[in-house]
Scaffold this active site. Structure first.
Site, PDB file in Angstrom:
ATOM      1  N   LYS A 205      58.823 -25.304 -33.411  1.00  0.00           N
ATOM      2  CA  LYS A 205      58.695 -24.776 -32.058  1.00  0.00           C
ATOM      3  C   LYS A 205      60.046 -24.233 -31.639  1.00  0.00           C
ATOM      4  O   LYS A 205      61.079 -24.595 -32.213  1.00  0.00           O
ATOM      5  CB  LYS A 205      58.256 -25.845 -31.064  1.00  0.00           C
ATOM      6  N   THR A 224      67.213 -25.237 -28.954  1.00  0.00           N
ATOM      7  CA  THR A 224      66.202 -26.312 -29.245  1.00  0.00           C
ATOM      8  C   THR A 224      65.131 -25.732 -30.133  1.00  0.00           C
ATOM      9  O   THR A 224      64.343 -24.901 -29.672  1.00  0.00           O
ATOM     10  CB  THR A 224      65.544 -26.848 -27.983  1.00  0.00           C
ATOM     11  N   ASN A 446      63.993 -16.919 -18.144  1.00  0.00           N
ATOM     12  CA  ASN A 446      65.150 -17.805 -18.060  1.00  0.00           C
ATOM     13  C   ASN A 446      65.861 -17.799 -16.728  1.00  0.00           C
ATOM     14  O   ASN A 446      66.715 -18.646 -16.481  1.00  0.00           O
ATOM     15  CB  ASN A 446      66.114 -17.502 -19.203  1.00  0.00           C
ATOM     16  N   SER A 451      61.554 -23.920 -12.332  1.00  0.00           N
ATOM     17  CA  SER A 451      60.585 -23.945 -11.226  1.00  0.00           C
ATOM     18  C   SER A 451      59.176 -23.662 -11.736  1.00  0.00           C
ATOM     19  O   SER A 451      58.947 -23.426 -12.903  1.00  0.00           O
ATOM     20  CB  SER A 451      60.971 -22.937 -10.164  1.00  0.00           C
TER      21      SER A 451
END
Lengths: 451, 451
Positions: A205, A224, A446, A451
């Protein structure tokens, strides 16, 4: 101003599509034997339909199971990275993995470490027989927030009752890895080794904060990005780590979406020997070479999926640098071109602005083992295989600009796939990087992530 | 998809304003004595109202005039860089400058070199008396295209009849430097040195491809950033170069718009002694210290204008890194945070996503002279002076996340100015970088630059 706003809107209107068509069913028989897994929603993510917890278990006996990993080199390694590293250091035969998405458990202090250990122990307790320090941990999501650990522990218990070994089980696990990914990244392959059918399958991922540099535990290499690879090959722990370190450098460590290295990047491979092989693969043997090649190719296959699904990406670009003095030099030039905001926006704009490619390459010259010689550098575009005319389009030949057929350049750049080939002309080493364009959608995603 | 498109449009609707309000008239008396200059349209740019050629001449005697420069370290140094460097190497007393915008004359082979020399010679011939190799050259614009040299040479002849020393003349020259800049960047200051009134004035340009690393001629230090500084101080050539090298590191080499280093970055300073000083400033003297401080402060003032006018920029962000082992370590961490796409999009989105700041800092840890210790690192936002409450907002204290008042963070981030302060806690050295946000407009500008 008016003019530039008109540009913005006209460009922004080309929508970034989901890449879900890249997710395809895989026959259940192609998955390595002896692995059971699941993915479920436990409540880290808000939406009840979003899977956020995966549990993966190898049922093969401990003494036939090897584990290896590469972890981010970021100074702020997240709690799950530290915990997995410690487990692997003490036990190269770890045989389970628990993964959550939605929260990275990074920069979370002692409480974060306690949470990562709690996840590991909870899966350990469900192994048959129950074990200690056999379960590695991965987390991905927002940095600096604590995990909702009760939801996760309760999710692990539920998950343990629902482990499966078919395509649907693998697919659920892959979905639980996802954050801003638009499709679950799952692949499998089969090959022969020592007369036995051996299987490799895995998932990964990542769509942003992608510029891995990962090394073996406690070593010095970048992501990540989370990846898990399973195989039913029988291989010793040092040989597995050696093959993985080689594979990661030429796959996950050679991709970039935004040039940002994460605190959580982790690739874990578990080999459980369930293929029926009788002799474990050892480093230096022909079987090792074959296994390493297959693993490297497989890692590159699933690493490229991350770039193709890069946040806001419309383009998949291969940057090949040839004729360097060393692999490291070639890789550094390829990495610099792959992270240039100007190159990436030009790709988005489908603009054959090769001057930006060159300026970018030239910016790292003084850190190479042999500096660039402008009069030896050539640059060309290799068109996508989908085009009828795949003749390379020369842009610069040994320092001299070519007269570029802009119409043809436009056709080449309008395809999703493109290869930028840079020939340095000073040596025989080469390296490849995979990158994407920088779009309005990347900024939208980004500029408003939390939010 | 629908959701993210809604985000794109709502965010994109906040228009990037021109920064023309930052351009202010300067009393003509504040400009250094003995410089005459002009700016005009000669035809490199398409629009007849866009100035694209500047000619700057010092009339003071050659033996009182010193010149110094810092050039890009890019391997693909443009023709004007190579020519200016050669002129300066042979003659530290060069006293004129010719600048064109609209075409960078970079990667243009021998023809490009011939063009740059032709520009230089054309101005030399117009000096009084005519001179040789006294005129340095700068170009900025698209890479890989040849200059319309006839138009430029004819423009130089026209310009020579229109040289002036008042505000309007300086302003015309500054306008001729511009490419994607939204205002001409021109500043001047006056101070006392050895009882004499000394003046420094200068101009610069640049809005994209900004991440300079510039060093003195033939040396090893990063910027298309062009800057010209004039002073009527009397200073020896080595002292001038020494002061400029120091100043550039702490100004132009400490800014980033997009992290891309240009092939053309050049800062040139000419000191002509016209202030009436009798003794030239030499390195190591109190007068030198004072001059170097003034020059450094002046260079930082005009360097910051470039960041404020960065392509698509809505934010002006100061990144202060303190508590490092060395200045170089502090500067490297500040530079990495300043170029992170994730940090820059978070700034654009006014999102207090400090995890990205930390991940970015952590990614360079292994290249520092002393690696980071996560448990010693603190991060805070220093609000803009325009706010009533300027108390720092702590985000992370010695590795532990603070409970952030998100409402206050929102108020702080909604201002144009912000300081990100990172305390490493391992030494006493510090460095400052200036950067901007990454907006939809940046992508629009650079996705469609050449058309």
């Amino acid at each position: 101003m008016l003019q530039s706003w008109r540009r913005l809107y006209s460009t922004a209107l080309k929508a970034t599509p989901s890449k879900i068509h890249l997710h395809k069913p895989i026959p259940s028989d192609n998955f390595p034997k002896g692995f059971r897994l699941t993915g479920l929603h436990c409540g880290v993510k808000k939406s009840p339909s979003a899977l956020d917890l995966a549990v993966i278990v190898s049922d093969a006996p401990s003494d036939r199971t090897s584990a290896a990993a590469c972890f981010t080199e970021n100074a702020f390694r997240a709690a799950p990275v530290l915990v997995s590293e410690e487990i692997l250091a003490g036990n190269k035969r770890a045989r389970a993995l628990v993964v959550n998405s939605g929260c990275a458990n990074a920069v979370t202090g002692q409480k974060g470490l306690d949470h990562a250990w709690a996840m590991s122990s909870a899966v350990d307790a469900l192994l048959d027989p129950p074990a200690e320090k056999q379960t590695m941990v991965m987390s991905t999501g927002v940095i600096g927030q604590h995990l909702p650990i009760d939801k996760i522990l309760s999710g692990i218990k539920t998950g343990a009752t629902d482990l499966g070994d078919n395509f649907e089980a693998w697919e659920r696990a892959a979905k639980a890895f996802m954050t801003t990914d638009t499709f679950p990244k799952l692949r499998a392959r089969t090959f022969d080794l020592d007369g036995k059918k051996v299987r490799i399958a895995g998932m990964d991922k990542g769509a942003g904060m992608i510029h891995p540099r990962m090394g073996p535990p406690k070593s010095s290499l970048h992501a990540t990005l989370l990846g898990f690879v399973a195989t039913d090959a029988l291989i010793s722990p040092p040989a597995l780590q050696s093959a993985l370190t080689h594979a990661v450098q030429r796959s996950f460590n050679s991709i970039s979406v935004d040039g940002d290295m994460s605190t959580n990047d982790t690739i874990i491979v578990i080999a459980n020997g369930a293929s029926g092989m009788t002799e474990p693969i050892e480093d230096g043997t022909p079987a090792f070479s074959k296994f390493q090649d297959e693993l490297t190719d497989f890692c590159a296959e699933i690493a490229k999926l991350i770039v193709r699904d890069g946040e806001g990406a419309r383009k998949f670009v291969t940057v090949s640098v040839e004729g360097a003095s060393t692999y490291e030099d070639a890789s550094k030039v390829a990495s610099t071109i792959s992270t240039s905001m100007l190159v990436k926006t030009a790709l988005y704009g489908e603009d054959a602005n090769w001057g930006r490619i060159l300026a970018s390459a030239g910016s790292v010259s003084d850190s190479l083992s042999k500096p660039l010689d402008p009069s030896r550098v050539s640059v060309s575009f290799i068109p996508a295989a989908t085009l009828s005319d795949t003749t390379p389009l020369k842009l610069l030949t040994r320092g001299e600009p070519e007269t570029v057929d802009e119409e043809r350049a436009k056709v080449i750049l309008s395809e999703e796939d493109l290869e930028i080939k840079v020939e340095l002309g000073i040596g025989n080493e080469s390296a490849v990087y995979w990158t994407c364009d920088l779009s309005h959608e990347y900024v939208s995603i980004n500029g408003d992530y939390r939010s």
